[in-house]
Design a protein around this motif. Structure first.
Motif, short mmCIF file in Angstrom:
data_model
loop_
_atom_site.label_atom_id
_atom_site.label_comp_id
_atom_site.label_asym_id
_atom_site.label_seq_id
_atom_site.Cartn_x
_atom_site.Cartn_y
_atom_site.Cartn_z
N MET A 1 51.36 29.38 20.08
CA MET A 1 52.02 30.11 20.91
C MET A 1 51.05 30.54 22.18
O MET A 1 49.83 30.82 22.02
CB MET A 1 52.45 31.59 20.33
CG MET A 1 53.27 32.39 21.30
SD MET A 1 53.72 33.77 20.41
CE MET A 1 52.19 34.56 19.95
N ARG A 45 42.26 32.44 16.99
CA ARG A 45 41.66 33.56 16.81
C ARG A 45 42.42 34.79 16.39
O ARG A 45 41.99 35.55 15.82
CB ARG A 45 41.11 34.04 18.25
CG ARG A 45 40.23 33.03 19.05
CD ARG A 45 40.18 33.33 20.56
NE ARG A 45 41.42 33.28 21.04
CZ ARG A 45 41.58 33.51 22.49
NH1 ARG A 45 40.70 33.83 23.31
NH2 ARG A 45 42.76 33.56 23.04
N GLY A 46 43.60 34.46 16.40
CA GLY A 46 44.66 35.63 16.02
C GLY A 46 44.34 36.05 14.35
O GLY A 46 44.72 37.29 13.99
N SER A 70 45.09 26.55 21.78
CA SER A 70 46.44 26.07 22.75
C SER A 70 46.28 26.06 23.90
O SER A 70 45.67 27.01 24.66
CB SER A 70 47.54 26.93 21.99
OG SER A 70 47.78 27.22 20.66
N ASP A 96 46.51 34.00 9.02
CA ASP A 96 46.91 34.17 10.58
C ASP A 96 47.58 35.48 10.86
O ASP A 96 48.05 36.15 9.83
CB ASP A 96 47.72 32.79 11.08
CG ASP A 96 47.42 32.60 12.39
OD1 ASP A 96 46.66 33.44 13.47
OD2 ASP A 96 47.68 31.36 12.79
N ASP A 97 47.61 35.83 12.03
CA ASP A 97 48.38 37.02 12.47
C ASP A 97 49.96 36.87 12.38
O ASP A 97 50.75 37.73 12.13
CB ASP A 97 47.90 37.67 13.69
CG ASP A 97 47.96 36.65 14.85
OD1 ASP A 97 48.15 35.74 14.62
OD2 ASP A 97 47.94 37.28 15.98
N ASP A 100 54.80 31.81 14.49
CA ASP A 100 56.10 31.68 15.61
C ASP A 100 57.16 30.55 15.64
O ASP A 100 58.01 30.61 14.89
CB ASP A 100 55.46 32.11 16.83
CG ASP A 100 56.36 32.27 18.18
OD1 ASP A 100 57.54 31.83 18.29
OD2 ASP A 100 56.09 33.08 18.91
N THR A 101 56.62 29.62 16.42
CA THR A 101 57.55 28.28 16.43
C THR A 101 57.17 27.31 15.02
O THR A 101 57.83 26.70 14.63
CB THR A 101 57.02 27.53 17.50
OG1 THR A 101 55.70 27.17 17.34
CG2 THR A 101 57.48 28.24 18.80
N GLY A 102 55.78 27.79 14.52
CA GLY A 102 55.31 27.04 13.37
C GLY A 102 54.59 25.84 13.63
O GLY A 102 54.32 25.06 12.72
N THR A 104 51.44 25.66 14.92
CA THR A 104 50.15 25.84 14.51
C THR A 104 50.08 25.71 12.93
O THR A 104 49.40 24.94 12.19
CB THR A 104 49.46 27.45 14.74
OG1 THR A 104 49.66 27.48 15.97
CG2 THR A 104 48.30 27.51 14.43
O1 LIG Z 1 53.87 29.46 15.43
P1 LIG Z 1 53.10 29.06 16.54
O2 LIG Z 1 54.13 28.71 17.85
O3 LIG Z 1 52.08 28.12 16.55
O4 LIG Z 1 52.33 30.39 17.08
C1 LIG Z 1 51.32 31.14 16.40
C2 LIG Z 1 49.94 30.95 16.81
O5 LIG Z 1 50.10 31.52 18.03
C3 LIG Z 1 48.88 32.70 17.98
O6 LIG Z 1 48.00 31.68 18.41
P2 LIG Z 1 47.52 31.57 20.03
O7 LIG Z 1 47.93 30.41 20.43
O8 LIG Z 1 48.12 32.84 20.90
O9 LIG Z 1 45.94 31.38 20.21
P3 LIG Z 1 44.89 32.86 20.00
O10 LIG Z 1 45.18 33.32 18.41
O11 LIG Z 1 43.67 32.19 20.00
O12 LIG Z 1 44.82 33.74 20.77
C4 LIG Z 1 48.80 32.99 16.65
O13 LIG Z 1 47.54 33.76 16.26
C5 LIG Z 1 49.17 31.76 15.88
O14 LIG Z 1 48.14 31.07 15.62
#
Ligand SMILES: O=P(O)(O)OC[C@H]1O[C@H](OP(=O)(O)OP(=O)(O)O)[C@H](O)[C@@H]1O
Length: 163
Positions: A1, A45-46, A70, A96-97, A100-102, A104
């Motif tokens: 995300m 990093r989340g 990302s 992970d925190d 979202d879309t899945g 990652t």
């Molecule tokens: O399901 P997805 O759509 O892939 O989103 C989820 C990912 O997005 C966020 O990371 P982000 O890309 O914001 O990077 P960061 O944690 O380094 O800030 C979060 O920590 C997840 O890793």
């Protein structure tokens, strides 16, 4: 995300440090019942802050990372693995925190297919990819994490309605 995808979000869900800590602890209780665990792999990093809280609660001292970046802009949504991990994840927690879309999640699950994937928050599109999560949040909600925000003044409701 990424920030560039924020326009698909119609509401914001701000989370305080206190709430984040409480939710991560609640997730730790669930994971404790499923353990013991060899160690934790945090997705950067989340995943770093939740991983620290879970590691403290479950007395896990072996903590690894999968480092992910990302990118926004022209390559919006492109994910780059900056550092992988070794092994297939057997006996390990992958943390992970948020899912979202899945996107990652799909990538990291391929890297460590045997790991148990846990997130604090999950949105419907990514939820099937997570083994354990705490709280479901609607797909159009932007979760505002405490490390991405600060406390600031807001107008009284009456004044906000007049502007
Ligand atoms: O399901 P997805 O759509 O892939 O989103 C989820 C990912 O997005 C966020 O990371 P982000 O890309 O914001 O990077 P960061 O944690 O380094 O800030 C979060 O920590 C997840 O890793």
């Amino acid at each position: 995300m990424t920030d560039a995808t924020k326009n698909v979000y119609h509401r914001t869900y701000p989370i305080s440090w206190e709430q984040l800590h409480r939710d991560a602890r609640a997730l730790s209780w669930r994971l404790h019942e499923m353990g013991p665990w060899q160690g934790i792999i945090a997705i950067t990093r989340g995943g770093l802050v939740p991983a620290a809280i879970i590691a403290r609660e479950l007395e896990i001292r072996l903590v690894d990372t999968i480092c992910i970046a990302s990118y926004a802009g022209r390559d919006q949504g492109e994910i780059q693995v900056l550092k992988p991990t070794s092994g297939d994840g057997t006996g390990w927690l992958l943390v992970d925190d948020l899912v979202d879309t899945g996107k990652t999640a799909r990538l990291v699950r391929k890297m460590v297919p045997k790991a148990h994937f846990a997130t604090i928050y999950a949105k419907p599109a990514g939820r099937p990819l997570v083994d354990t999560f705490m709280t479901e949040v609607s797909q159009d909600t932007w979760i505002l994490f405490p490390w991405d925000s600060e406390i600031q003044f807001v107008q009284p409701i009456v004044e906000r309605n007049n502007t």
